[in-house]
Scaffold this motif. Structure first.
Motif, PDB file in Angstrom:
ATOM      1  N   LEU A  28     -13.836  21.860 -18.697  1.00  0.00           N
ATOM      2  CA  LEU A  28     -13.882  20.434 -18.394  1.00  0.00           C
ATOM      3  C   LEU A  28     -14.743  20.166 -17.162  1.00  0.00           C
ATOM      4  O   LEU A  28     -15.598  19.287 -17.166  1.00  0.00           O
ATOM      5  N   ARG A  29     -14.527  20.952 -16.133  1.00  0.00           N
ATOM      6  CA  ARG A  29     -15.216  20.719 -14.861  1.00  0.00           C
ATOM      7  C   ARG A  29     -16.673  21.170 -14.893  1.00  0.00           C
ATOM      8  O   ARG A  29     -17.555  20.468 -14.414  1.00  0.00           O
ATOM      9  N   HIS A  30     -16.932  22.357 -15.445  1.00  0.00           N
ATOM     10  CA  HIS A  30     -18.270  22.947 -15.336  1.00  0.00           C
ATOM     11  C   HIS A  30     -19.180  22.656 -16.516  1.00  0.00           C
ATOM     12  O   HIS A  30     -20.382  22.491 -16.331  1.00  0.00           O
ATOM     13  N   GLU A  31     -18.647  22.584 -17.709  1.00  0.00           N
ATOM     14  CA  GLU A  31     -19.479  22.325 -18.884  1.00  0.00           C
ATOM     15  C   GLU A  31     -19.651  20.832 -19.146  1.00  0.00           C
ATOM     16  O   GLU A  31     -20.695  20.401 -19.611  1.00  0.00           O
ATOM     17  N   PHE A  32     -18.592  20.059 -18.845  1.00  0.00           N
ATOM     18  CA  PHE A  32     -18.640  18.622 -19.115  1.00  0.00           C
ATOM     19  C   PHE A  32     -18.782  17.773 -17.852  1.00  0.00           C
ATOM     20  O   PHE A  32     -18.952  16.558 -17.949  1.00  0.00           O
ATOM     21  N   GLY A  33     -18.674  18.378 -16.687  1.00  0.00           N
ATOM     22  CA  GLY A  33     -18.819  17.632 -15.441  1.00  0.00           C
ATOM     23  C   GLY A  33     -17.681  16.671 -15.155  1.00  0.00           C
ATOM     24  O   GLY A  33     -17.825  15.738 -14.372  1.00  0.00           O
ATOM     25  N   LEU A  34     -16.532  16.887 -15.781  1.00  0.00           N
ATOM     26  CA  LEU A  34     -15.359  16.027 -15.578  1.00  0.00           C
ATOM     27  C   LEU A  34     -14.517  16.605 -14.441  1.00  0.00           C
ATOM     28  O   LEU A  34     -13.576  17.371 -14.666  1.00  0.00           O
ATOM     29  N   THR A  35     -14.872  16.242 -13.233  1.00  0.00           N
ATOM     30  CA  THR A  35     -14.240  16.837 -12.058  1.00  0.00           C
ATOM     31  C   THR A  35     -12.979  16.104 -11.607  1.00  0.00           C
ATOM     32  O   THR A  35     -12.402  16.451 -10.579  1.00  0.00           O
ATOM     33  N   GLY A  36     -12.556  15.102 -12.364  1.00  0.00           N
ATOM     34  CA  GLY A  36     -11.308  14.420 -12.032  1.00  0.00           C
ATOM     35  C   GLY A  36     -10.112  15.342 -12.160  1.00  0.00           C
ATOM     36  O   GLY A  36      -9.172  15.265 -11.372  1.00  0.00           O
ATOM     37  N   THR A  37     -10.135  16.213 -13.141  1.00  0.00           N
ATOM     38  CA  THR A  37      -9.056  17.184 -13.326  1.00  0.00           C
ATOM     39  C   THR A  37      -9.206  18.232 -12.232  1.00  0.00           C
ATOM     40  O   THR A  37     -10.251  18.861 -12.114  1.00  0.00           O
ATOM     41  N   LYS A  38      -8.174  18.422 -11.435  1.00  0.00           N
ATOM     42  CA  LYS A  38      -8.244  19.291 -10.257  1.00  0.00           C
ATOM     43  C   LYS A  38      -7.539  20.621 -10.490  1.00  0.00           C
ATOM     44  O   LYS A  38      -6.601  20.706 -11.265  1.00  0.00           O
ATOM     45  N   GLU A  39      -8.000  21.627  -9.756  1.00  0.00           N
ATOM     46  CA  GLU A  39      -7.268  22.892  -9.715  1.00  0.00           C
ATOM     47  C   GLU A  39      -6.490  22.917  -8.418  1.00  0.00           C
ATOM     48  O   GLU A  39      -7.063  22.840  -7.327  1.00  0.00           O
ATOM     49  N   GLY A  40      -5.180  23.011  -8.546  1.00  0.00           N
ATOM     50  CA  GLY A  40      -4.326  23.113  -7.369  1.00  0.00           C
ATOM     51  C   GLY A  40      -3.917  24.552  -7.143  1.00  0.00           C
ATOM     52  O   GLY A  40      -4.361  25.199  -6.197  1.00  0.00           O
ATOM     53  N   CYS A  41      -3.134  25.081  -8.068  1.00  0.00           N
ATOM     54  CA  CYS A  41      -2.599  26.435  -7.901  1.00  0.00           C
ATOM     55  C   CYS A  41      -3.247  27.456  -8.827  1.00  0.00           C
ATOM     56  O   CYS A  41      -3.243  28.645  -8.536  1.00  0.00           O
ATOM     57  N   GLY A  42      -3.758  27.024  -9.975  1.00  0.00           N
ATOM     58  CA  GLY A  42      -4.336  27.947 -10.943  1.00  0.00           C
ATOM     59  C   GLY A  42      -3.306  28.767 -11.695  1.00  0.00           C
ATOM     60  O   GLY A  42      -3.655  29.693 -12.420  1.00  0.00           O
ATOM     61  N   GLU A  43      -2.038  28.417 -11.541  1.00  0.00           N
ATOM     62  CA  GLU A  43      -0.949  29.180 -12.161  1.00  0.00           C
ATOM     63  C   GLU A  43       0.004  28.320 -12.982  1.00  0.00           C
ATOM     64  O   GLU A  43       1.061  28.777 -13.387  1.00  0.00           O
ATOM     65  N   GLY A  44      -0.328  27.061 -13.198  1.00  0.00           N
ATOM     66  CA  GLY A  44       0.533  26.183 -13.987  1.00  0.00           C
ATOM     67  C   GLY A  44       1.771  25.713 -13.269  1.00  0.00           C
ATOM     68  O   GLY A  44       2.729  25.264 -13.904  1.00  0.00           O
ATOM     69  N   GLU A  45       1.766  25.767 -11.946  1.00  0.00           N
ATOM     70  CA  GLU A  45       2.947  25.407 -11.175  1.00  0.00           C
ATOM     71  C   GLU A  45       2.892  24.021 -10.547  1.00  0.00           C
ATOM     72  O   GLU A  45       3.912  23.470 -10.196  1.00  0.00           O
ATOM     73  N   CYS A  46       1.668  23.444 -10.386  1.00  0.00           N
ATOM     74  CA  CYS A  46       1.564  22.212  -9.595  1.00  0.00           C
ATOM     75  C   CYS A  46       1.242  20.964 -10.409  1.00  0.00           C
ATOM     76  O   CYS A  46       1.483  19.853  -9.945  1.00  0.00           O
ATOM     77  N   GLY A  47       0.647  21.097 -11.583  1.00  0.00           N
ATOM     78  CA  GLY A  47       0.341  19.946 -12.423  1.00  0.00           C
ATOM     79  C   GLY A  47      -0.930  19.206 -12.085  1.00  0.00           C
ATOM     80  O   GLY A  47      -1.267  18.219 -12.745  1.00  0.00           O
ATOM     81  N   SER A  48      -1.674  19.638 -11.073  1.00  0.00           N
ATOM     82  CA  SER A  48      -2.910  18.937 -10.697  1.00  0.00           C
ATOM     83  C   SER A  48      -3.943  18.919 -11.811  1.00  0.00           C
ATOM     84  O   SER A  48      -4.790  18.036 -11.866  1.00  0.00           O
ATOM     85  N   CYS A  49      -3.860  19.897 -12.696  1.00  0.00           N
ATOM     86  CA  CYS A  49      -4.843  20.023 -13.783  1.00  0.00           C
ATOM     87  C   CYS A  49      -4.330  19.451 -15.103  1.00  0.00           C
ATOM     88  O   CYS A  49      -4.900  19.713 -16.163  1.00  0.00           O
ATOM     89  N   SER A  50      -3.283  18.631 -15.044  1.00  0.00           N
ATOM     90  CA  SER A  50      -2.676  18.097 -16.264  1.00  0.00           C
ATOM     91  C   SER A  50      -3.651  17.270 -17.088  1.00  0.00           C
ATOM     92  O   SER A  50      -4.392  16.440 -16.551  1.00  0.00           O
TER      93      SER A  50
END
Length: 169
Positions: A28-50
């Motif tokens: 989403l971020r690198h191929e489509f340039g949709l940087t709204g979706t964030k990486e918080g923890c990278g482990e599925g614990e924080c929901g920032s990338c929902s």
């Protein structure tokens, strides 16, 4: 070895050639340039990338892109087709965002919640945000934003959310 993956992203059909075990978040971020979706923890614990995947709220950091073949993905950008969605406006008006890392995930989780429950109770709001962490706000303003969004949404806004929540056949 790369593989072509077909998906519908924010209502538009796409093909992307990527490593099949790459994370949906990175695509989403690198191929489509949709940087709204964030990486918080990278482990599925924080929901920032929902995001919404076939009408289900998921952590995009945990989803291999190969698993998305033929699916519908809605990101924070997909909620605002022509203008800010009423949920986004409510977060702005109520101060439900501070640093901004959790905000896209909170808003997508709120869309999921309000797509299923038009006037949620505080307990339903807490349950709807389960898995989405904020380290800045203390949640009060986020809860206020969700209540405000629920009150301000029109029937058309609710219908649009219902379409986003449709499950994959």
């Amino acid at each position: 070895m790369k593989r072509t993956v077909n998906l519908t992203l924010n209502g538009i059909s796409h093909q992307v050639t990527v490593h099949p075990m790459g994370r949906l978040l990175d695509v989403l971020r690198h191929e489509f340039g949709l940087t709204g979706t964030k990486e918080g923890c990278g482990e599925g614990e924080c929901g920032s990338c929902s995001v919404l995947l076939d009408g289900e709220l998921v952590n995009s950091c945990l989803i291999p892109i190969a698993q998305v073949e033929g699916s519908r993905v809605i990101t924070i950008e997909g909620l605002a087709a022509k203008a800010l969605h009423p949920i986004q406006n409510a977060f702005l008006q109520c101060g439900g965002a501070q640093c901004g890392i959790c905000t896209p995930g909170m808003i997508v989780a709120t869309a999921n919640l309000l797509g299923h429950t038009a006037s949620p109770t505080l307990e339903q709001i807490r349950e709807g945000l389960n898995g989405n962490l904020c380290r800045c706000t203390g949640y009060t303003r986020i809860f206020d934003a969700i209540r405000s969004a629920a009150q301000s949404m029109t029937d058309r806004d609710r219908e649009e959310l219902t379409v986003l929540m449709e499950k994959k056949p």
